[in-house]
Design a protein around this motif. Structure first.
Motif, short mmCIF file in Angstrom:
data_model
loop_
_atom_site.label_atom_id
_atom_site.label_comp_id
_atom_site.label_asym_id
_atom_site.label_seq_id
_atom_site.Cartn_x
_atom_site.Cartn_y
_atom_site.Cartn_z
N GLU A 212 47.04 10.66 -6.69
CA GLU A 212 46.49 11.97 -6.37
C GLU A 212 45.81 12.64 -7.56
O GLU A 212 44.80 13.33 -7.39
CB GLU A 212 47.60 12.89 -5.84
N HIS A 213 46.34 12.45 -8.75
CA HIS A 213 45.85 13.20 -9.90
C HIS A 213 45.06 12.39 -10.92
O HIS A 213 44.35 12.97 -11.74
CB HIS A 213 47.04 13.86 -10.62
N PHE A 214 45.15 11.05 -10.86
CA PHE A 214 44.52 10.25 -11.90
C PHE A 214 43.58 9.18 -11.36
O PHE A 214 43.14 8.31 -12.11
CB PHE A 214 45.60 9.62 -12.80
N GLY A 215 43.27 9.26 -10.09
CA GLY A 215 42.23 8.41 -9.54
C GLY A 215 42.62 6.98 -9.30
O GLY A 215 41.74 6.13 -9.08
N ALA A 216 43.92 6.64 -9.32
CA ALA A 216 44.32 5.27 -9.02
C ALA A 216 44.05 4.98 -7.55
O ALA A 216 44.40 5.78 -6.67
CB ALA A 216 45.79 5.07 -9.35
N ASP A 217 43.43 3.86 -7.28
CA ASP A 217 43.22 3.46 -5.89
C ASP A 217 44.48 2.89 -5.28
O ASP A 217 44.66 2.91 -4.06
CB ASP A 217 42.10 2.42 -5.83
N GLU A 218 45.34 2.38 -6.14
CA GLU A 218 46.59 1.77 -5.71
C GLU A 218 47.59 1.98 -6.83
O GLU A 218 47.23 1.93 -8.01
CB GLU A 218 46.37 0.29 -5.45
N ALA A 219 48.84 2.25 -6.49
CA ALA A 219 49.85 2.46 -7.53
C ALA A 219 51.17 1.85 -7.09
O ALA A 219 51.55 1.93 -5.91
CB ALA A 219 50.03 3.94 -7.82
N HIS A 220 51.85 1.23 -8.05
CA HIS A 220 53.15 0.62 -7.82
C HIS A 220 54.07 1.00 -8.97
O HIS A 220 53.62 1.41 -10.04
CB HIS A 220 53.03 -0.91 -7.77
N THR A 221 55.35 0.83 -8.74
CA THR A 221 56.29 1.00 -9.84
C THR A 221 56.23 -0.23 -10.75
O THR A 221 55.78 -1.31 -10.33
CB THR A 221 57.71 1.22 -9.33
N LEU A 222 56.66 -0.05 -11.97
CA LEU A 222 56.53 -1.10 -12.97
C LEU A 222 57.22 -2.40 -12.58
O LEU A 222 56.76 -3.49 -12.93
CB LEU A 222 57.10 -0.61 -14.31
N ASP A 223 58.32 -2.30 -11.83
CA ASP A 223 59.06 -3.51 -11.49
C ASP A 223 58.30 -4.42 -10.53
O ASP A 223 58.69 -5.56 -10.29
CB ASP A 223 60.43 -3.18 -10.93
N ALA A 224 57.17 -3.92 -10.00
CA ALA A 224 56.37 -4.74 -9.08
C ALA A 224 55.24 -5.48 -9.80
O ALA A 224 54.52 -6.25 -9.16
CB ALA A 224 55.78 -3.85 -7.98
N PHE A 225 55.10 -5.31 -11.09
CA PHE A 225 53.94 -5.86 -11.80
C PHE A 225 53.86 -7.38 -11.69
O PHE A 225 52.81 -7.93 -11.33
CB PHE A 225 53.98 -5.43 -13.27
N ASP A 226 54.93 -8.08 -12.01
CA ASP A 226 54.88 -9.54 -12.01
C ASP A 226 54.60 -10.11 -10.62
O ASP A 226 53.89 -11.11 -10.50
CB ASP A 226 56.19 -10.11 -12.56
N ALA A 227 55.13 -9.48 -9.59
CA ALA A 227 54.91 -9.97 -8.23
C ALA A 227 53.48 -9.68 -7.76
O ALA A 227 52.89 -10.48 -7.02
CB ALA A 227 55.92 -9.35 -7.27
N GLN A 228 52.93 -8.55 -8.17
CA GLN A 228 51.60 -8.15 -7.70
C GLN A 228 50.46 -8.81 -8.47
O GLN A 228 49.36 -9.00 -7.95
CB GLN A 228 51.45 -6.63 -7.81
#
Length: 450
Positions: free
Chosen positions: A110-126
């Motif tokens: 909403e505030h920083f223009g990310a088109d998609e956002a996940h929590t850090l623990d999802a990084f390796d899977a994504q």
């Protein structure tokens, strides 16, 4: 009680549109076959249960404007599902009581223009899905070894599976030729921030010059600098150097604990950072109010070298010309003073001038005090271009135990530094508000003493 007033009005804040424009420019360089991965900084412990004040990683901030630690940005030009993917800390009501509110995935969108956002623990899977079909991954290897290992492991797994799925990336590339080249050329908004940082930092140096007197402590002069910065929502862009007497011969002197002597010169190298953009100024001035004869002789050589170097800061001129111009003036000066003997060209060729001028004449300036950007391209010194900002900082330093020169020169350390914006015309000295001729410096100190 009335709050201390600002001396200058701040520039307009950088908004989401600025960061989006930067990503569009980066997309033009990286292309749809590339991906960019940039991590945020981490909080660093200072002592038990206390961290150093957090300062965001410059690359990450430049690309996203996201202020929190421990995030990762993945930028994917041309991706239909959205180009900017942020991995951020999750919301945590208990931690937020202690440390302040987190934006979380919703705030990142909403505030920083990310088109998609996940929590850090999802990084390796994504990550494998995000990199699928991307030929190159742009990442600054070596800065974060733990993240490097995760990225390279991901790419290796993708290569092992490539027969049954999308192609894996072929190369890991640094950021020097992409993101760092963008950062090197400042936009009008960035120049406004740097000009503000320079004006406030100049006022801070003037405050320290007014406060100097024999018997004050170096840290007291540092306090004068930092007070002016704090009144303008700024902090030091690097460790302030306040070096009295022979301390000035230590290039990165940061102890700032000595007492200023009656006949000392005081070298102050300090600059404030405003919302990510820093100034970098050095002045050397007499504690007693007037330069001594030897001090004046050395000072005039350094000032002449700086003026010669500043004159080279013009679009189209090779960057190396700046150092060459300063070196020639300084070397001739060393010969004139009797520190060196011989032909100037021969002395420079042999490197003899490095006895007393052992550093470069300038460096890029911007979000980092030693900012990113290449100085050479294809083996040659790159030409200055409009929008670059460089410091210009020649100096001469005679260690107090140097027996190769007469005793009257020993312990003198002088540096003069300004921040210069390259334009399509004359060099624009952003920090010119601080006096630097001997007459102007002495007049300022005298006016403070009444």
């Amino acid at each position: 009680m009335n709050a201390p007033e600002r001396l200058f009005a701040p520039p307009a804040a950088l908004d989401r549109a600025v960061f989006a424009a930067r990503r569009r420019a980066l997309a033009d360089i990286v292309g749809t076959e590339g991906a960019v991965i940039v991590p945020a900084n981490r909080e660093q412990p200072r002592n038990r249960d206390v961290h150093f004040p957090f300062r965001q990683d410059s690359d990450f901030w430049y690309l996203t404007g996201f202020p929190e630690p421990d995030a990762i940005a993945v930028f994917l030009p041309g991706r239909e599902a959205g180009e900017l993917v942020l991995f951020v800390r999750p919301r945590d009501p208990e931690r937020e009581i202690w440390d302040g509110r987190r934006h979380g995935t919703e705030g990142a969108r909403e505030h920083f223009g990310a088109d998609e956002a996940h929590t850090l623990d999802a990084f390796d899977a994504q990550l494998p899905g995000l990199l699928a079909g991307r030929r190159n991954v742009h990442v600054q290897l070596g800065d974060r070894p733990e993240l490097d290992a995760r990225i390279t492991a991901c790419v290796q797994r993708m290569r092992e599976m490539s027969r049954r799925g999308p192609a894996a990336p072929e190369a890991l590339l640094g950021l020097d030729a992409s993101l760092h080249e963008l950062r090197l050329i400042k936009s009008a908004a960035e120049v406004a921030h740097m000009r503000f940082a320079a004006r406030v930092s100049a006022a801070a140096h003037i405050a320290a010059m007014r406060a100097v007197a024999p018997g004050v402590q170096e840290w007291q002069l540092a306090a004068e600098i930092h007070a002016v910065l704090a009144r303008h929502d700024m902090e030091p862009g690097y460790g302030s150097i306040v070096a009295a007497g022979a301390n000035a011969c230590v290039l990165h002197y940061v102890e700032n604990r000595a007492e200023v002597g009656t006949d000392d010169l005081v070298l102050i190298d300090a600059g404030g950072e405003y919302h990510g953009y820093t100034a970098d100024i050095t002045r050397t001035f007499p504690a007693g109010g007037r330069y001594g004869a030897e001090q004046a002789a050395v000072y005039d050589i350094v000032l002449a070298a700086q003026q010669a170097a500043i004159d080279t800061v013009r679009a189209g001129t090779p960057v190396a010309d700046m150092h060459e111009a300063a070196t020639r003036v300084l070397t001739q000066g060393m010969v004139d003073l009797g520190w060196l003997s011989g032909d100037v060209d021969g002395l420079i060729e042999q490197g003899e001038q490095r006895r007393y001028f052992m550093h470069g004449t300038g460096h890029w300036l911007g979000m980092d005090v030693h900012d990113v950007g290449r100085y050479r391209v294809d083996g040659d010194s790159r030409p200055f271009a409009a929008g670059m900002v460089t410091t210009v900082e020649p100096g001469l330093y005679v260690p107090p135990d140097d027996e190769r020169v007469d005793a009257r020169w020993r312990g003198i350390g002088i540096r003069i530094e300004d921040d210069v914006l390259v334009t399509d015309g004359e060099p624009d000295v952003l920090t010119g508000d601080v006096p630097k001729t001997r007459e102007a410096v002495e007049a300022l100190i005298a006016s403070a003493r009444g």
